[in-house]
Motif scaffolding. Structure first.
Motif, PDB file in Angstrom:
ATOM      1  N   TYR A 368       0.839  -1.202   0.000  1.00  0.00           N
ATOM      2  CA  TYR A 368       0.000   0.000   0.000  1.00  0.00           C
ATOM      3  C   TYR A 368       0.871   1.249   0.000  1.00  0.00           C
ATOM      4  N   GLU A 371       2.175   1.723  -3.442  1.00  0.00           N
ATOM      5  CA  GLU A 371       1.095   2.228  -4.311  1.00  0.00           C
ATOM      6  C   GLU A 371       0.868   3.717  -4.095  1.00  0.00           C
ATOM      7  N   LYS A 372       0.904   4.112  -2.838  1.00  0.00           N
ATOM      8  CA  LYS A 372       0.690   5.540  -2.516  1.00  0.00           C
ATOM      9  C   LYS A 372       1.855   6.394  -3.012  1.00  0.00           C
ATOM     10  N   GLU A 375       1.173   6.837  -6.639  1.00  0.00           N
ATOM     11  CA  GLU A 375       0.045   7.733  -6.867  1.00  0.00           C
ATOM     12  C   GLU A 375       0.416   9.194  -6.583  1.00  0.00           C
ATOM     13  N   LEU A 376       1.044   9.415  -5.436  1.00  0.00           N
ATOM     14  CA  LEU A 376       1.311  10.796  -5.007  1.00  0.00           C
ATOM     15  C   LEU A 376       2.497  11.419  -5.738  1.00  0.00           C
ATOM     16  N   THR A 513      -2.387   2.938   8.837  1.00  0.00           N
ATOM     17  CA  THR A 513      -2.646   3.066   7.406  1.00  0.00           C
ATOM     18  C   THR A 513      -3.159   4.462   7.071  1.00  0.00           C
ATOM     19  N   SER A 514      -3.976   4.996   7.959  1.00  0.00           N
ATOM     20  CA  SER A 514      -4.587   6.309   7.687  1.00  0.00           C
ATOM     21  C   SER A 514      -3.553   7.443   7.673  1.00  0.00           C
ATOM     22  N   VAL A 516      -0.483   7.148   6.266  1.00  0.00           N
ATOM     23  CA  VAL A 516       0.507   6.955   5.191  1.00  0.00           C
ATOM     24  C   VAL A 516       0.487   8.111   4.192  1.00  0.00           C
ATOM     25  N   GLU A 517      -0.720   8.411   3.716  1.00  0.00           N
ATOM     26  CA  GLU A 517      -0.835   9.412   2.678  1.00  0.00           C
ATOM     27  C   GLU A 517      -0.297  10.770   3.142  1.00  0.00           C
ATOM     28  N   GLU A 518      -0.640  11.107   4.357  1.00  0.00           N
ATOM     29  CA  GLU A 518      -0.236  12.404   4.903  1.00  0.00           C
ATOM     30  C   GLU A 518       1.288  12.499   5.016  1.00  0.00           C
ATOM     31  N   ILE A 520       3.500  10.871   3.252  1.00  0.00           N
ATOM     32  CA  ILE A 520       4.120  10.963   1.921  1.00  0.00           C
ATOM     33  C   ILE A 520       3.942  12.369   1.343  1.00  0.00           C
ATOM     34  N   LYS A 521       2.723  12.900   1.489  1.00  0.00           N
ATOM     35  CA  LYS A 521       2.475  14.260   0.981  1.00  0.00           C
ATOM     36  C   LYS A 521       3.422  15.259   1.633  1.00  0.00           C
TER      37      LYS A 521
END
Lengths: 568, 162
Positions: A368, A371-372, A375-376, A513-514, A516-518, A520-521
């Motif tokens: 995941y 993948e992120k 994507e990012l 998991t919640s 991860v995106e933050e 990476i950003k």
């Protein structure tokens, strides 16, 4: 005009268009470094010589140019040996300059003396010990020519201290270091290849590092289009063919996709381009592509029939061979037959029924994270990897659409390669986003290079997939050694965020998991070097998995098996 | 695959480490070099190296290709199955103290074209040239004259002209 060996060296490097040197000073090269003080060329000071050679390697992979490193004699030289072997196995052009004790001391076990040309003989394409300053300029130019011509590879030049201090006339270089004459393509062989392609019902293209580093991606894309044939690429070949193209089947081999491995089992024609049929791809050689006639294009005659016997060998640069085959197909009015169309549809179906996947539950899944990252970064990053699970997930879940964007130790499998290689790639491509996908084990093998990245303002983003273990070996212990986790559990890892901060980099961590995106950003928008740490599921294994020595059709799909059943 | 005797003829630039690069190619492939001979050619900057080794076709094919791609190697060929003449020389030391043997050795030498290079009260030294397999049979036959020691050159070989 009179010049010293050191001055001649830098003149020759300038003539070769060298803009970056990765290096580390020491006693035997102090004179060269003194001359460097007056030179314009950029020198990136590493923290360990292994970092210098891997950075030069990463620079070469990202830029397509020859990477250069400069180290001292003795331990400086031996510290580069792993990296030299790494470049040799992956056919990467690098030139390594090592200091050496003065010629009158050679062979006397002098301080910091080693026979580095002897040590590196089996892992360099060629090496030189410069005995006379009059030979220096010729040897430097020859070393670059050898490194980049034919099948590329590392060339080491050993520089005794007195030779570099000696003076000679720096004359215009008589350019006898011309590359070896390329033999013209054998038109009969090309015609035979065209004929074999035209009569195939289930053709498969298998491309490798020879397409990426032979600068033949355009030709590969065109050929696949003309043939209407599916494409699979080895780890070294990722990016030469766009992963987002419908003809793309993914990577084959031990951790290859169902579609790629199944296509290898069933194809009736295999067109291998710039591949060397590594055991991680073929698995059981006797069962490899056994229904296929094989055309093998390689620049190195020694690759032909080494592992897999070719029905039609073509010894040539991949670019030339592919152009000729494309022209041949067009001239004969080739169009894919119904059989080829059906075959292509079949392979696409395999992709749909058996995609790469993983169970989305519980802790952060490393797949995941990758993948992120994809994507990012909009798929536009240069991605280096370490070695092990992180490398396989980096290869599977980031989709590479362009060549020279995936930088990974394919042949030697060198843990600790990724981060310094990412530094080299960043030096080559200052405007690109460069990510190192790492494990908590691998990153600790060259973590000192944080100092290099910070000092030289090379803003690499490191993503540590922390599973508190040496995951790939742990996975094998789970599968083949009854879960006896002998020395693969790293439960006393350091605080990577504190390490990052101590070096002047930024550290970010995701525990859920919640988050991860933050993370990476934030990492992508933060200037400078960033260490991202993802606390991933320690039980996660890499799938598909073909046991070593098993035929490629025997894939363990792990959690993907259920998904595949449903799809079927 | 069946192991056979191979005679590799390798033309190289006369550089000081080229032999090490070539021999390393054999050891890296787990093939033992049986004999080796090397010397300069009509062009003094080039050396011809003749190496004999046992190995199957596939192994030798790989070794020849890997040697051929070395920077200082100009040409490498396997002469097995090619029209070529091969020769090897042995220097043999025999007991020369027994007078009854001397006459017989001299007659044998004359008949076979061997040379007696030196002889004193205790021993003599013979020069015997021939083809590898037969040659050693001859040498072993000298045990009856008190064979003390021998030393062999590597094989030299040259292809028949076209």
């Amino acid at each position: 005009m009179k010049a010293t060996g050191s001055q001649i060296l830098f003149r020759a490097l300038e003539e070769e268009g060298v803009d970056v040197i990765f290096g580390y000073p020491g006693g035997a090269v102090i004179g060269i470094y003194d001359e460097l003080f007056r030179q314009k060329v950029r020198h990136i000071l590493v923290r360990h010589e292994q970092g210098a050679i891997h950075a030069a390697d990463g620079y070469a992979r990202a830029s397509g140019k020859v990477g250069v490193c400069l180290v001292t004699s003795g331990p400086g030289a031996t510290n580069t040996v792993t990296g030299i072997a790494n470049a040799y196995l992956d056919s990467i052009p690098v030139v390594i300059f090592t200091g050496q004790v003065s010629t009158n001391l050679i062979g006397s076990d002098a301080f910091q003396e080693v026979d580095i040309t002897g040590i590196t003989r089996p892992c360099t394409k060629h090496n030189f010990l410069v005995r006379n300053v009059a030979d220096l300029k010729r040897i430097v130019h020859e070393s670059f020519m050898i490194a980049r011509s034919g099948r590329p590879g590392p060339v080491l030049v050993d520089l005794p201290k007195d030779v570099m201090q000696a003076e000679t006339e720096d004359e215009e270089f008589p350019f006898n270091a011309a590359p070896p004459v390329e033999r013209p393509l054998d038109q009969e062989v090309i015609a035979k290849a065209v004929e074999m392609i035209a009569s195939a019902r289930m053709p498969l293209i298998f491309s490798g590092g020879g397409v990426v580093y032979g600068n033949a991606s355009e030709e590969l894309r065109e050929l696949a289009g003309v043939m209407g044939a599916p494409v699979t690429s080895s780890l070294m070949g990722l990016g030469a063919f766009p992963a987002s193209d419908p003809l793309w089947l993914g990577m084959p081999g031990m951790h290859g996709t169902w579609a790629a491995n199944t296509a290898l089992v069933h194809c009736d024609l295999l067109l291998g381009i710039g591949v060397r049929f590594d055991d991680r791809v073929t698995s059981r050689v006797s069962a490899f592509a056994q229904n296929a006639r094989i055309i093998h294009i390689d620049i190195d005659a020694a690759s032909i029939d080494k592992i897999v016997r070719a029905d039609l060998p073509i010894v040539a640069p991949s670019k030339n061979a592919l152009s000729a085959i494309i022209a041949g197909l067009k001239a004969t009015g080739y169009a894919p037959s119904d059989a080829v169309h059906d075959w292509r549809k079949q392979t696409i179906l395999w992709k749909i029924t058996h995609p790469l996947g993983y169970e989305k539950s519980g802790a952060i899944k490393p797949q995941y994270v990758v993948e992120k990252l994809y994507e990012l970064s909009s798929g536009k990053a240069i991605v280096a990897t370490e070695v092990g699970q992180n490398q396989m997930w980096g290869a599977q879940f980031y989709k590479y659409d362009e060549p020279n964007c995936f930088i990974s130790s394919g042949g030697l499998g060198t843990m600790g390669f990724g981060f310094p290689a990412a530094i080299g790639a960043q030096a080559a491509c200052p405007d690109r986003l460069v990510i190192d996908i790492a494990g908590d084990g691998s990153i600790q093998m060259n973590i000192q290079e944080l100092g290099t990245a910070v000092q030289n303002k090379l803003p690499v983003k490191i993503a540590i997939l922390n599973n508190s273990s040496l995951g790939m070996v742990r996975q094998w212990q789970e599968m083949f050694y009854q879960k006896r986790y002998s020395h693969t559990i790293l439960d006393e890892n350091p605080d990577f965020l504190k390490i990052a901060e101590a070096y002047g980099a930024t550290g970010l961590r995701a525990n859920k998991t919640s988050e991860v995106e933050e993370v990476i950003k934030k990492a992508f928008s933060t200037e400078g070097v960033v260490v991202m740490e993802f606390m991933v599921d320690p039980e996660e294994s890499v799938y598909p998995f073909v046991k070593p020595g098993a035929p490629l059709c025997e894939m363990d799909l792990g959690p993907m098996a259920d998904q595949a059943k449903k799809a079927a | 695959m069946e192991s056979q005797k191979n005679v590799l003829s390798i033309l190289v630039n006369n550089k000081l480490d080229v032999l090490a690069r070539i021999s390393g190619t054999f050891s890296a492939r787990n093939v033992n070099i049986e004999s080796i001979s090397a010397n300069t050619t009509m062009d003094p900057e080039r050396t011809r190296i003749i190496i004999t080794a046992m190995g199957d076709n596939a192994a030798m094919e790989k070794i020849v290709k890997q040697i051929a791609r070395l920077v200082d190697v100009i040409e490498a060929r396997n002469l097995a199955g090619i029209m070529a003449v091969t020769r090897e020389m042995v220097l043999v030391r025999l007991d020369w103290s027994k007078r009854e043997n001397r006459r017989e050795i001299e007659m044998l030498a004359e008949r076979k074209g061997w040379k007696i290079l030196s002889a004193d009260e205790r021993n003599c030294i013979l020069e015997i040239t021939g083809e590898n397999g037969l040659l050693m049979e001859e040498v072993m036959g000298l045990h009856r004259f008190g064979l003390e020691d021998f030393t062999r050159t590597g094989v030299v070989a040259i292809e028949k002209g076209l």
